[in-house]
Write a protein that holds these residues in place. Sequence first.
Motif, short mmCIF file in Angstrom:
data_model
loop_
_atom_site.label_atom_id
_atom_site.label_comp_id
_atom_site.label_asym_id
_atom_site.label_seq_id
_atom_site.Cartn_x
_atom_site.Cartn_y
_atom_site.Cartn_z
N GLN A 84 0.83 -1.21 0.00
CA GLN A 84 0.00 0.00 0.00
C GLN A 84 0.86 1.26 0.00
OE1 GLN A 84 -2.57 1.54 3.35
NE2 GLN A 84 -4.21 0.90 1.95
N ALA A 85 1.99 1.22 0.70
CA ALA A 85 2.89 2.37 0.68
C ALA A 85 3.40 2.64 -0.73
CB ALA A 85 4.07 2.13 1.63
N LEU A 86 3.68 1.56 -1.48
CA LEU A 86 4.10 1.73 -2.87
C LEU A 86 2.98 2.33 -3.70
CD1 LEU A 86 6.07 -1.56 -3.68
CD2 LEU A 86 6.96 0.65 -2.94
N GLU A 87 1.76 1.87 -3.47
CA GLU A 87 0.61 2.40 -4.21
C GLU A 87 0.44 3.89 -3.94
OE1 GLU A 87 -4.26 1.67 -4.54
OE2 GLU A 87 -3.04 0.43 -3.18
N MET A 88 0.58 4.28 -2.69
CA MET A 88 0.48 5.70 -2.34
C MET A 88 1.60 6.51 -2.97
SD MET A 88 -0.45 5.21 1.71
CE MET A 88 -0.34 6.95 2.12
N SER A 89 2.81 5.98 -2.95
CA SER A 89 3.97 6.70 -3.48
C SER A 89 3.86 6.90 -4.98
CB SER A 89 5.25 5.95 -3.14
OG SER A 89 5.44 5.91 -1.74
N ARG A 90 3.34 5.93 -5.68
CA ARG A 90 3.20 6.04 -7.14
C ARG A 90 2.18 7.08 -7.53
NH1 ARG A 90 3.54 -0.48 -7.28
NH2 ARG A 90 5.83 -0.64 -7.41
N LEU A 91 1.26 7.39 -6.62
CA LEU A 91 0.27 8.43 -6.91
C LEU A 91 0.91 9.81 -6.96
CD1 LEU A 91 -2.76 7.35 -4.67
CD2 LEU A 91 -2.52 7.09 -7.15
N ALA A 92 2.08 9.95 -6.34
CA ALA A 92 2.74 11.26 -6.32
C ALA A 92 3.15 11.72 -7.72
CB ALA A 92 3.97 11.21 -5.42
N ASP A 93 3.41 10.78 -8.60
CA ASP A 93 3.81 11.13 -9.96
C ASP A 93 2.64 11.79 -10.69
OD1 ASP A 93 5.23 11.32 -12.32
OD2 ASP A 93 4.86 9.25 -12.93
N GLY A 94 2.79 13.05 -11.01
CA GLY A 94 1.73 13.78 -11.71
C GLY A 94 0.74 14.47 -10.78
N ARG A 95 0.82 14.20 -9.47
CA ARG A 95 -0.11 14.81 -8.53
C ARG A 95 0.61 15.72 -7.53
NH1 ARG A 95 -2.10 9.68 -9.49
NH2 ARG A 95 -4.33 9.54 -10.00
N ALA A 96 1.77 15.29 -7.06
CA ALA A 96 2.51 16.06 -6.05
C ALA A 96 3.12 17.31 -6.68
CB ALA A 96 3.59 15.20 -5.42
N SER A 97 3.18 18.38 -5.89
CA SER A 97 3.83 19.61 -6.37
C SER A 97 5.07 19.93 -5.54
CB SER A 97 2.85 20.79 -6.31
OG SER A 97 2.41 21.01 -4.98
N ASP A 98 5.15 19.41 -4.33
CA ASP A 98 6.27 19.70 -3.45
C ASP A 98 7.45 18.79 -3.76
OD1 ASP A 98 7.03 21.15 -0.72
OD2 ASP A 98 7.69 19.07 -0.57
N ALA A 99 8.64 19.37 -3.88
CA ALA A 99 9.83 18.59 -4.22
C ALA A 99 10.16 17.58 -3.13
CB ALA A 99 11.02 19.54 -4.43
N GLY A 100 9.92 17.95 -1.87
CA GLY A 100 10.19 17.03 -0.77
C GLY A 100 9.30 15.80 -0.81
N ILE A 101 8.02 16.00 -1.15
CA ILE A 101 7.08 14.87 -1.27
C ILE A 101 7.50 13.97 -2.42
CG2 ILE A 101 4.72 14.23 -1.91
CD1 ILE A 101 4.86 15.19 0.93
N LYS A 102 7.87 14.57 -3.54
CA LYS A 102 8.30 13.77 -4.70
C LYS A 102 9.53 12.94 -4.37
CE LYS A 102 6.61 17.12 -8.14
NZ LYS A 102 7.01 18.06 -9.23
N ASP A 103 10.48 13.55 -3.67
CA ASP A 103 11.71 12.85 -3.32
C ASP A 103 11.45 11.69 -2.36
OD1 ASP A 103 14.67 12.65 -3.29
OD2 ASP A 103 14.45 13.23 -1.19
N LEU A 104 10.63 11.94 -1.35
CA LEU A 104 10.31 10.88 -0.38
C LEU A 104 9.53 9.74 -1.04
CD1 LEU A 104 9.40 12.57 3.02
CD2 LEU A 104 11.06 10.76 2.62
N ALA A 105 8.64 10.07 -1.95
CA ALA A 105 7.88 9.03 -2.64
C ALA A 105 8.82 8.10 -3.41
CB ALA A 105 6.86 9.66 -3.60
N ARG A 106 9.83 8.69 -4.07
CA ARG A 106 10.82 7.88 -4.80
C ARG A 106 11.62 6.99 -3.84
NH1 ARG A 106 11.38 12.65 -8.00
NH2 ARG A 106 13.07 13.39 -6.65
N LYS A 107 12.01 7.56 -2.71
CA LYS A 107 12.79 6.79 -1.73
C LYS A 107 11.98 5.62 -1.16
CE LYS A 107 15.91 10.49 -0.18
NZ LYS A 107 16.29 11.38 0.96
N ILE A 108 10.70 5.85 -0.92
CA ILE A 108 9.84 4.79 -0.39
C ILE A 108 9.74 3.64 -1.40
CG2 ILE A 108 7.44 4.22 0.20
CD1 ILE A 108 7.31 7.09 1.47
N GLU A 109 9.57 3.99 -2.67
CA GLU A 109 9.52 2.95 -3.71
C GLU A 109 10.82 2.16 -3.76
OE1 GLU A 109 7.60 3.47 -7.58
OE2 GLU A 109 7.20 5.55 -7.01
#
Length: 221
Positions: A84-109
């Motif tokens: 589920q964490a991977l599913e949430m992180s993949r949603l950041a692509d195209g939806r997130a605007s904050d660079a910190g959120i994008k970076d953390l999403a990649r690290k979680i994946e």
Amino acid sequence: MNAFTRALRRTPARRTAAASALAAAALLLSACGSGDDTSGTHHGGTGPSASADAGSGAPSSAPAGEFNDADVMFAQMMIPHHEQALEMSRLADGRASDAGIKDLARKIEQAQGPEIKTMKGWLTAWNKPTAAPSASGMDHGGHDGDGMMSAADMSGLKAMRGEEFDKAFARMMIDHHKGAITMAEDERRDGHNADARKTAAAIVKSQSAEVEQLQGILDRL
């Protein structure tokens, strides 16, 4: 010296040798019969007689050696949690605007994808199913203490964009991580397998740091 006297002198030596042989045999039988069975602890490998040290050089994705029910439950419950964490992180692509959120999403994946593979490898090596008997209990329904998001939570996150997504993602992932940390701490306390306990310690360390990062992002958004 006559034959009778010589026989008398030889007799004690023979008795001593016989007694030593019997003692050695008794020790050997005692060693062969001793057991180290521990209630709730199982041996990995291909059979019940596998040595606890047989997997000392095995890769962490398929550990031999001993494990217990807490190790099995940890892997079975953490797999869908990570998914589920991977599913949430993949949603950041195209939806997130904050660079910190994008970076953390990649690290979680990058971190949790390999951990899922590793934990599935453990369960296969232990001849255990990759899903708990109550696997439906982790069907994104959301449960107290585990940090899992409900289906409604996930649908709501998918519909968000920009800062709204960033804030919701951070809040949800903080709760999700806290659930994983609790599960990992339980494994560190109750688990037996060295590889599983090492992974649990790594999860506690990495996700605690990510919770701090996510809270920092929330504080500035």
